[in-house]
Scaffold this active site. Structure first.
Site, mmCIF file in Angstrom:
data_model
loop_
_atom_site.group_PDB
_atom_site.id
_atom_site.type_symbol
_atom_site.label_atom_id
_atom_site.label_comp_id
_atom_site.label_asym_id
_atom_site.label_seq_id
_atom_site.Cartn_x
_atom_site.Cartn_y
_atom_site.Cartn_z
ATOM 1 N N ASP C 333 0.853 -1.178 0.000
ATOM 2 C CA ASP C 333 0.000 0.000 0.000
ATOM 3 C C ASP C 333 0.887 1.225 0.000
ATOM 4 O O ASP C 333 1.912 1.256 0.668
ATOM 5 C CB ASP C 333 -0.881 0.006 1.256
ATOM 6 C CG ASP C 333 -2.070 -0.909 1.083
ATOM 7 O OD1 ASP C 333 -2.573 -0.998 -0.055
ATOM 8 O OD2 ASP C 333 -2.473 -1.554 2.065
ATOM 9 N N ASP C 370 -5.801 25.863 9.894
ATOM 10 C CA ASP C 370 -6.026 24.578 9.203
ATOM 11 C C ASP C 370 -5.371 23.454 10.003
ATOM 12 O O ASP C 370 -4.153 23.335 10.053
ATOM 13 C CB ASP C 370 -5.417 24.666 7.801
ATOM 14 C CG ASP C 370 -5.658 23.405 7.002
ATOM 15 O OD1 ASP C 370 -6.270 22.454 7.549
ATOM 16 O OD2 ASP C 370 -5.234 23.376 5.835
ATOM 17 N N GLU C 374 -2.070 18.421 6.271
ATOM 18 C CA GLU C 374 -1.495 19.215 5.190
ATOM 19 C C GLU C 374 -1.273 20.648 5.651
ATOM 20 O O GLU C 374 -0.236 21.249 5.396
ATOM 21 C CB GLU C 374 -2.428 19.195 3.960
ATOM 22 C CG GLU C 374 -2.462 17.886 3.197
ATOM 23 C CD GLU C 374 -3.414 16.869 3.785
ATOM 24 O OE1 GLU C 374 -4.064 17.170 4.810
ATOM 25 O OE2 GLU C 374 -3.511 15.758 3.230
ATOM 26 N N PHE C 404 -10.593 25.460 7.950
ATOM 27 C CA PHE C 404 -10.732 24.626 6.770
ATOM 28 C C PHE C 404 -11.954 23.739 6.927
ATOM 29 O O PHE C 404 -12.178 23.129 7.969
ATOM 30 C CB PHE C 404 -9.486 23.753 6.606
ATOM 31 C CG PHE C 404 -9.578 22.815 5.446
ATOM 32 C CD1 PHE C 404 -9.217 23.240 4.167
ATOM 33 C CD2 PHE C 404 -10.047 21.519 5.605
ATOM 34 C CE1 PHE C 404 -9.307 22.391 3.090
ATOM 35 C CE2 PHE C 404 -10.139 20.659 4.526
ATOM 36 C CZ PHE C 404 -9.769 21.095 3.271
ATOM 37 N N THR C 405 -12.787 23.698 5.910
ATOM 38 C CA THR C 405 -13.866 22.714 5.920
ATOM 39 C C THR C 405 -13.862 21.999 4.588
ATOM 40 O O THR C 405 -13.324 22.489 3.596
ATOM 41 C CB THR C 405 -15.250 23.373 6.099
ATOM 42 O OG1 THR C 405 -15.520 24.140 4.914
ATOM 43 C CG2 THR C 405 -15.328 24.237 7.339
ATOM 44 N N ALA C 406 -14.459 20.839 4.626
ATOM 45 C CA ALA C 406 -14.498 20.045 3.404
ATOM 46 C C ALA C 406 -15.350 20.726 2.347
ATOM 47 O O ALA C 406 -15.163 20.522 1.165
ATOM 48 C CB ALA C 406 -15.032 18.656 3.713
ATOM 49 N N MET C 410 -11.108 25.583 1.766
ATOM 50 C CA MET C 410 -10.171 26.702 1.946
ATOM 51 C C MET C 410 -10.015 26.956 3.438
ATOM 52 O O MET C 410 -10.881 26.633 4.240
ATOM 53 C CB MET C 410 -10.722 27.998 1.336
ATOM 54 C CG MET C 410 -10.696 28.061 -0.170
ATOM 55 S SD MET C 410 -11.032 29.729 -0.704
ATOM 56 C CE MET C 410 -12.690 29.968 -0.132
ATOM 57 N N SER C 411 -8.891 27.518 3.776
ATOM 58 C CA SER C 411 -8.755 28.086 5.113
ATOM 59 C C SER C 411 -8.126 29.457 4.930
ATOM 60 O O SER C 411 -7.685 29.795 3.839
ATOM 61 C CB SER C 411 -7.872 27.193 5.986
ATOM 62 O OG SER C 411 -6.549 27.184 5.482
#
Lengths: 222, 536, 718
Positions: C333, C370, C374, C404-406, C410-411
């Site tokens: 993996d 964020d 990442e 940050f939100t899905a 953006m943050s």
């Protein structure tokens, strides 16, 4: 009616054998024999026979003895190699001596039975022949490991401890009494002649080189 | 030219000729065993035998066919020998005694051709050509057939339907090894028979006889009578060498001028007895689809054979020992037509293969020289070995070598893409157990019993070698002899017959078992981590 | 001892790049261990158990024979031979006992975990009526409840609740792990302890077949089955033994004959008119049969399994360990195995007119809110590459943080400076839309940069700024990248040399996958992989006759794990996965697959090497014993005595002693395994042939000579 499988298999095998026998055992040899009848092959195929007049005297590639009835060489002919085929040059009993390189001790003849000649070792055979050829051709027939009398020069040496230790007794194994041994003494011990039937198994068989010149297979002429 | 140089040239030319034959003969044999076509004469033969030439056999059926054919052959030859007196061309010779007939029947069927008898004074012409020589053909063909079946085991697998499919034929089943009857007939008809005809005619040209005469009495110059024998010698001599059989028409075998008349026929006979066995690796390489594999096997054979031939020539040339020192050369037992070196080369070739015919007498060889001959046979006759039997022998040797070597590189060992697991090692081990067991048990019995020791000719350790040699020769199906041993006794005939029989057919069954075992496997792809042993 | 060795596992596995750390080796042999194992070794003399090892059984039978002979005709020589023959058998048993002893210690710790617990069974789940049942009485399918402080009574899956569990009893790892219902972390193991909360567990084991039971059996080697190669090797050894048995039996009539025709030869201690003495025959036999490998074979197998256990891997069958050595294809993996878990910022790419430092500053500010890995990596990168100190949200009081939100993808941050400054960072499409919405238009440059990063397998994040009164503008792009673990390329190169193909499995798109595959140096990749694809790949490889190894943890991995020839389940995974695989990695470290392959290979190599050594040993023994027996009869054979051994008796005794001592000398090697360096088969074969083949020929010459120098002074051996 169906045969059981194992019988059927053996029947197939038998038929296969018969088919092959006809092909390779009859057709093939007869075919080769037929081919061998053509000129250029026929002479060889028939045995390379040599004729003098009407009489067939030999095969060109089979040896024959040039000796008289008693085995003595007929000096007018070139003498060929010794043969072990039967009593000598017998194409119905081909073979070899099969004696090995260490066949050096004779089985002595029984003095009581004149018909028994004993069984000479390969070494003694070589020595005897060499002496005979030497005499016939007037050259030196002596060889290493041979007695002047044409026997294998082999001493049976008894040691105190079996195979080692001081020598206690010495016998010239291939020289039956009353022959005088080729050596008077060995390591200070007097050499005896060999007696028929005596037990020499505890003696170490020791070939004696002697002082004959080394034999080379092809002796170059000087 | 000194005779040493002559001996070296003799060997060099021999090697060149064998090298030249390797590809054409190997390729030809490949085409024969892999072909899908049947010749008309073959179709007739299949009809007569009553088999379907396109049916394939599993290892068990193949092995049973081999055994059935050989059993029938032994029985047939035995009866033939027992009644020869009443048949044509018997030359008046009596029927062969039971123990002798048993021994000879087994001997010829097993490709051993051990001879307790003198051909010229025991066997009539008919039994020689239609009894003994037939088995020379058949036993050679059986050997090649089994070798080919073993190789087919490696080339076939359940995933792909084998290499035969490429010839446009519907692929055979996964664990099918071919058809014994087809292999037998084809190898006889297309390989050994044509070569034999050719060789026989050449031998006649050289002086070998070929007639059906009972012989000629000649009156020699010295006034004696000599019986010059006749017989279909050349035809039998050709297959005797080509099929690595070795059973001579005469007791003196290839030392007899009618079997082996000149120095060049001597060369030819050595060539004939080596050529099929040395070319079979090519056939093997073609069958498995990689000529490199063939070269690896033949290289191993060549190294062993070269070592043996060099050793025997050096030992015979330097001739240690008392009698050779007295004579000045190791000439006892050799023909001066051939000389010491060419005789040594013949002796080496005949024991490296399962031939066993002789042009000189091994019992009279120097102690170590005789030892080399014994060693040749004890190695299992794999360099190059008998027709077919040499190839399957060395392949099984390769299997065991690869097994240990494979472990050493950390992989489950594989050979030719087939895993060597417990089952394969079991068959291979059994294969290699058989012959030593027979040799050792036979020798032990021989040395421990009165009848065993009674036949010994030469004194001391040499006598021991005679018995060991006899059983080694029999169990390895060689047939050559340290002929000093008197073996024409009932116990020796029976014991050596058993050794020959078991020494031939047990290994064959194990080889076919191995073939069946690997044929059932999926092939494993080649990868860098795999071990290719170029020389065992 | 066991706990510490278990603890070493993760440490060793955690540094795949270190050249020294990952060399496969077992613990060193402690001399005390030999002593402690002696009683076990003596117990193994029982013929009823010894007959399973045919080679050593023959030696034992021989020892009994010489003992009887020594009692009948006592001589110093006979007794010394007898003693050393017995020692040979004992040494062989010792090797096995020591190998087992190491596992036994481990089993002890495991047993401690298996205390008698009383389970709280819920017979009518989901009703919560409880009944106490002894843990051993639990049946497959029973449902139990476990609360903080209690021990989990058996293996099972969590079907309700979440809890932190202490699994140190089996893994040696003291940090607690989370177990929760559903998902891939639902499996719990009997004997582990719940530290917090309450879970309901459905038992998935039959009584007496729990994971711990199996572990104990495994490490003790109690029901150790011979592996396929071991069986094959045993057959070969048995065949060799039979040949030598026959050879020795044949020697007797030969000897009697020789003695009778060479009657002048004196009787020796080895040979008289009645033939070879029984003691000499037995000695000869024992020296010729492959005792060295016969003695060590089972120890090698046990130690191989033990080495896996020391790396916290449980192999459910020896077959699996061997298969690991044969693997042709490794499925790995991507995430966690080839790359570090998450993408990381690796570069800031400003557009023209923006200083790199300004971009870094904006990137950092916009990422402070964020909390995704990442986002954190951007802050870390800004600090390491640009020296920007991390500012905490509280520091900038006049700032409004945009998390940050899905949905927004953006943050950013709104700074109430003058003029007001708003910074955004996020997925390229989202940020560009934001720029356009605020009157700006993206510069020509951003597009190509974004595309370039995507093409290289990275993820682009665009940073943009909007100052009040001016149109918004893009400042530059952050390059997020999958970071390949250090040293992976070298490992894959090694694999390639070993003939193993590595395939990376990833859910990424083919473009990204290709780039990462190229960077990591794997041979192939499977992109956008679904579990079915994995299964299909395995089947395809296997149809070509290849052996496939893989790791997995989820329930949807279970079919593939079962299909693979070597399926390593992560201990954190589901019960289904653990049942399906044939190995379980207690550390749940996917890179361990590579080590498992190496251990599998090492196991085979050790067997092969010692077999070669054992067979090569025979050469010297011929030179020692044959002249000793026959020199008196055939003086010419004396020249074979090239070691110039003192006397026939001393020669035979020395050979027997050497034969026994070499077993002891090789026990450490058998336990540790032959040194294994990944290289091509040819190179490895050459090396091992040289070391163990040639070494096997030479060593006994030296050894026998040295022993002879000593034993010749024993009275009675002259």
């Amino acid at each position: 009616m169906r045969l059981p499988a194992w019988i059927a298999q053996h029947l197939a095998a038998l038929r296969a054998l018969l088919v092959l026998t006809v092909l390779t055992g009859v057709v093939y040899p007869l075919a080769v024999t037929a081919v061998a009848q053509i000129p250029g092959l026929k002479y060889q195929a028939d045995g390379s026979l040599v004729k003098i007049g009407d009489s067939t005297v030999a095969s060109a590639i089979i040896g024959q003895g040039f000796v008289d009835k008693d085995g003595n060489p007929l000096v007018q002919y070139f003498q060929i190699r010794p043969s072990d085929a039967g009593t000598g040059w017998d194409p119905t009993a081909t073979g070899a001596s099969n004696l090995g390189p260490e066949s050096v001790v004779d089985t002595l003849p029984n003095p009581a039975d004149k018909n028994k000649v004993g069984r000479p070792s390969l070494l003694t055979q070589v020595c005897t022949r060499s002496l005979k050829v030497g005499k016939l051709e007037g050259v030196d027939g002596s060889r290493p490991y041979c007695t002047p009398g044409g026997a294998g020069a082999v001493l049976g040496v008894f040691h105190r401890d079996g195979s080692t230790g001081p020598v206690t007794r010495v016998v010239s194994l291939n020289e039956a009494c009353p022959t005088t041994p080729f050596l008077a003494s060995y390591q200070g011990v007097t050499v005896e002649c060999a007696r028929f039937g005596a037990d020499y198994t505890k003696a170490v068989a020791t070939p004696v080189r002697g002082d004959a010149p080394a034999t080379r297979r092809y002796r170059r002429t000087p | 030219m000194s005779d040493t140089t002559a001996g070296a040239v003799f060997i060099a030319v021999l090697a060149l000729a064998l090298a030249a034959a390797y590809r054409p003969l190997g390729d030809y044999m490949y085409r024969v065993v892999n072909s899908t076509r049947h010749l008309r004469v073959e179709r007739v033969m299949y009809r007569l035998i009553g088999v379907n030439p396109d049916g394939e056999q599993s290892w068990g059926v193949y092995a049973r066919s081999v055994l059935a054919f050989s059993a029938v052959s032994v029985l047939f030859l035995y009866l033939f020998l027992r009644v020869q007196h009443w048949l044509w061309l018997s030359l008046g010779f009596p029927n062969v005694v039971p123990s002798g007939a048993w021994n000879t029947a087994v001997s010829f069927v097993t490709n051993t051709n051990w001879q307790w008898y003198s051909g010229e004074s025991t066997m009539g012409h008919l039994v020689q050509m239609a009894g003994l020589a037939v088995q020379n053909f058949a036993s050679a063909a059986v050997g090649i057939a089994v070798a080919v079946a073993l190789v087919r085991g490696f080339t076939r697998g359940s995933a792909k339907s084998g290499l035969r499919g490429s010839a446009g034929q519907p692929g055979p089943g996964a664990d099918q090894l071919g058809n014994f009857w087809v292999d037998l007939v084809r190898i006889c008809v297309r390989i050994v028979l044509p070569l034999s005809v050719l060789a026989a005619v050449v031998l006649v040209a050289g002086g070998a006889i070929q007639n059906l005469s009972a012989g000629t009495d000649v009156h020699t110059l010295a006034g004696a009578t000599q019986h010059i024998t006749g017989g279909p010698v050349a035809s039998q001599e050709a297959i005797k060498d080509l099929g690595t059989n070795g059973g001579g028409f005469y007791n003196a075998n290839s030392a007899h001028p009618f079997e082996n008349p000149t120095a060049w026929t001597n060369w030819l006979e050595i060539f004939l007895l080596l050529v099929i066995s040395f070319s079979l690796p090519r056939t093997f390489g073609r069958l498995v689809g990689s000529n490199k594999q063939g070269y690896a096997i033949v290289a191993a054979m060549v190294i062993m054979a070269a070592g043996s031939i060099i050793m025997i020539n050096v030992l015979q040339g330097t001739h240690p020992g008392t009698v050779p020192a007295a004579v000045g050369a190791a000439t006892e037992g050799t023909e001066s037509r051939f000389g010491v070196f060419n005789s040594g080369t013949f002796a080496s070739a005949t024991t490296l293969t399962s031939t066993g015919s002789v042009d000189s007498f091994h019992d009279s060889y120097t102690a170590l020289g005789g030892g080399v001959l014994l060693l040749n046979m004890m190695l299992g006759e794999v360099a190059p070995g008998g027709t077919g039997s040499g190839l399957y022998g060395i392949l099984i040797l390769a299997v065991l070598t690869v097994f240990v070597a494979g472990l050493m590189v950390g992989r489950t060992p594989e050979y030719l893409g087939k895993k060597i697991g417990a089952r394969e090692v079991k068959f291979a081990s059994l294969y290699f157990l058989t012959t030593p067991t027979l040799v050792l048990a036979g020798t032990a019995v021989g040395m421990a019993t009165g009848w065993g020791k009674a036949g010994i000719l030469n004194p001391g350790a040499h006598g021991l070698s005679e018995v060991l040699y006899a059983f080694t020769s029999a169990a390895n199906n060689n047939g050559s002899a340290f002929a000093g041993l008197t073996v024409n006794t009932t116990p020796y005939n029976i014991a050596l017959g058993l050794a020959m029989l078991l020494g031939r057919f047990l290994p064959m069954v194990f080889a076919l078992g191995l073939a069946g075992s690997v044929a059932g496997q999926n092939p494993v792809p080649e990868s860098a981590g795999r071990c290719w042993s170029a020389s065992p | 001892m066991a706990v510490t060795t278990v603890g070493q596992g993760p440490a060793a596995a955690g540094q795949p790049s270190g050249s020294g750390g990952r060399r496969i080796s077992g613990g060193l042999l402690d001399p005390g261990q030999l002593w402690r194992s002696t009683p076990d070794a003596l117990r193994k003399l029982n013929p009823a158990t010894l007959w399973r090892n045919p080679v050593m059984f023959i030696v034992e039978v021989g020892s009994v024979c010489t003992t009887v002979l020594s009692l009948v005709h006592p001589t110093v020589f006979a007794w010394l031979i007898t003693v050393w023959l017995w020692l040979t058998v004992v040494f062989a048993n010792l090797a096995e006992a020591v190998a087992e002893g190491r596992g036994k210690a481990q089993a002890e710790t495991l047993r401690r975990a298996k205390t008698d617990t009383v389970a709280r069974r819920l017979p009518a789940w989901p009703a919560l009526t409880e009944e106490p049942v002894p843990a051993t009485g639990l049946q497959l399918g029973d449902v139990v409840v476990v609360e903080a402080g209690q021990t989990i009574p058996g293996d099972g899956d969590v079907i309700e609740g979440i809890a932190s569990v202490d699994e140190s009893a089996i893994t040696g790892e003291s940090a607690p792990v989370i177990r929760e219902s559903g998902g891939d972390r639902s499996a719990v193991t009997g004997g582990t302890r719940v530290l917090s909360d309450r879970i309901v567990v459905r038992i998935t084991q039959k009584p007496g077949e729990s994971f711990i039971d199996r572990m104990i059996a495994l490490v003790e080697g109690a029901n150790r089955q011979k592996t396929p190669n071991e069986i094959a090797l045993n057959i070969l050894l048995a065949a060799l033994t039979i040949i030598f048995l026959l050879a020795v039996a044949t020697l007797q009539p030969l000897a009697i004959y020789s003695k009778s025709v060479q009657a002048f030869a004196p009787d020796s201690q080895a040979l008289d008119a009645t033939g070879l003495t029984g003691v000499v025959l037995v000695s000869l036999l024992v020296c010729l049969i492959p005792t060295t490998i016969g003695a060590l074979l089972s120890a090698i197998g046990i130690a191989g399994m033990d080495r896996l256990v020391q790396r916290n891997v449980l192999a459910m069958s020896g077959r699996a360990v061997e298969a690991a050595g044969d693997v042709n294809t490794l499925l790995l993996d991507k995430t966690g195995t080839i790359t570090l878990g998450n993408r990381q910022a690796s570069e800031f790419l400003p557009v023209d007119g923006v200083a790199a430092a300004a971009l870094a500053d904006a990137a950092q500010l916009s990422s402070l809110a964020d909390e995704t890995p990442e986002g954190r990596s951007v802050v870390v990168y800004a600090k390491t590459a640009y020296g920007l100190r991390e500012r905490h949200p509280g520091e900038l009081s006049h700032a409004t943080w945009v998390e940050f939100t899905a949905q927004t993808r953006m943050s950013g941050v709104d700074l109430n400076e003058v003029p007001a400054r708003r910074i955004r960072k996020g997925a390229a499409a989202a940020v560009m839309k934001w720029v356009r919405d605020h009157g700006g238009h993206p510069t020509e440059q951003v597009g190509p940069i974004v595309d370039g990063i995507s093409a290289s397998g990275g993820t682009p994040l665009v940073v943009a700024e909007h100052l009040d009164g001016a149109p918004a503008r893009a400042l530059g792009v952050i390059h997020l990248k999958d970071v390949v673990k250090q040293g992976m390329r070298e490992r894959f190169d090694e694999m390639r040399r070993m003939g193993i193909r590595t395939v990376m499995i990833t859910g990424d798109n083919p473009l990204t996958a290709r780039a990462i595959a190229a960077e990591a140096g794997v041979d192939d990749f499977l992109a956008e992989a679904k579990p079915e694809d994995k299964m299909a790949l395995i089947k395809r490889e296997q149809e070509g006759g290849k052996l496939v190894a893989m790791t997995g943890d989820g329930t949807n991995d279970a079919p593939a794990l079962a299909q693979a020839d070597v399926g390593v389940a992560m201990n954190t995974g589901t019960s289904a996965a653990k049942e399906a695989g044939n190995m379980v990695d207690l550390d749940s470290d996917p890179t361990k697959l590579i080590e498992i392959v190496e251990i599998g290979k090492q196991l085979l190599i050790t067997r092969g090497a010692l077999t070669t050594f054992s067979i090569a040993n025979d050469v010297a023994k011929y030179f020692a014993i044959i002249p000793a027996i026959f020199a008196a009869v055939y003086p010419g054979l004396g020249t074979l005595n090239i070691m110039a051994l003192h006397s026939p008796a001393s020669a035979i005794l020395s050979a027997v002693i050497f034969n026994a001592l070499v077993i002891v000398a090789l026990i450490p090697l058998a336990l540790r395994g032959v040194r294994y360096t990944p290289s091509s088969a040819a190179a490895m074969l050459r090396r091992n042939l040289l070391v163990y083949g040639l070494g096997g020929v030479i060593v006994p010459f030296l050894g026998i000579k040295l022993i002879d120098l000593v034993v010749q002074f024993i009275p009675g051996i002259s």
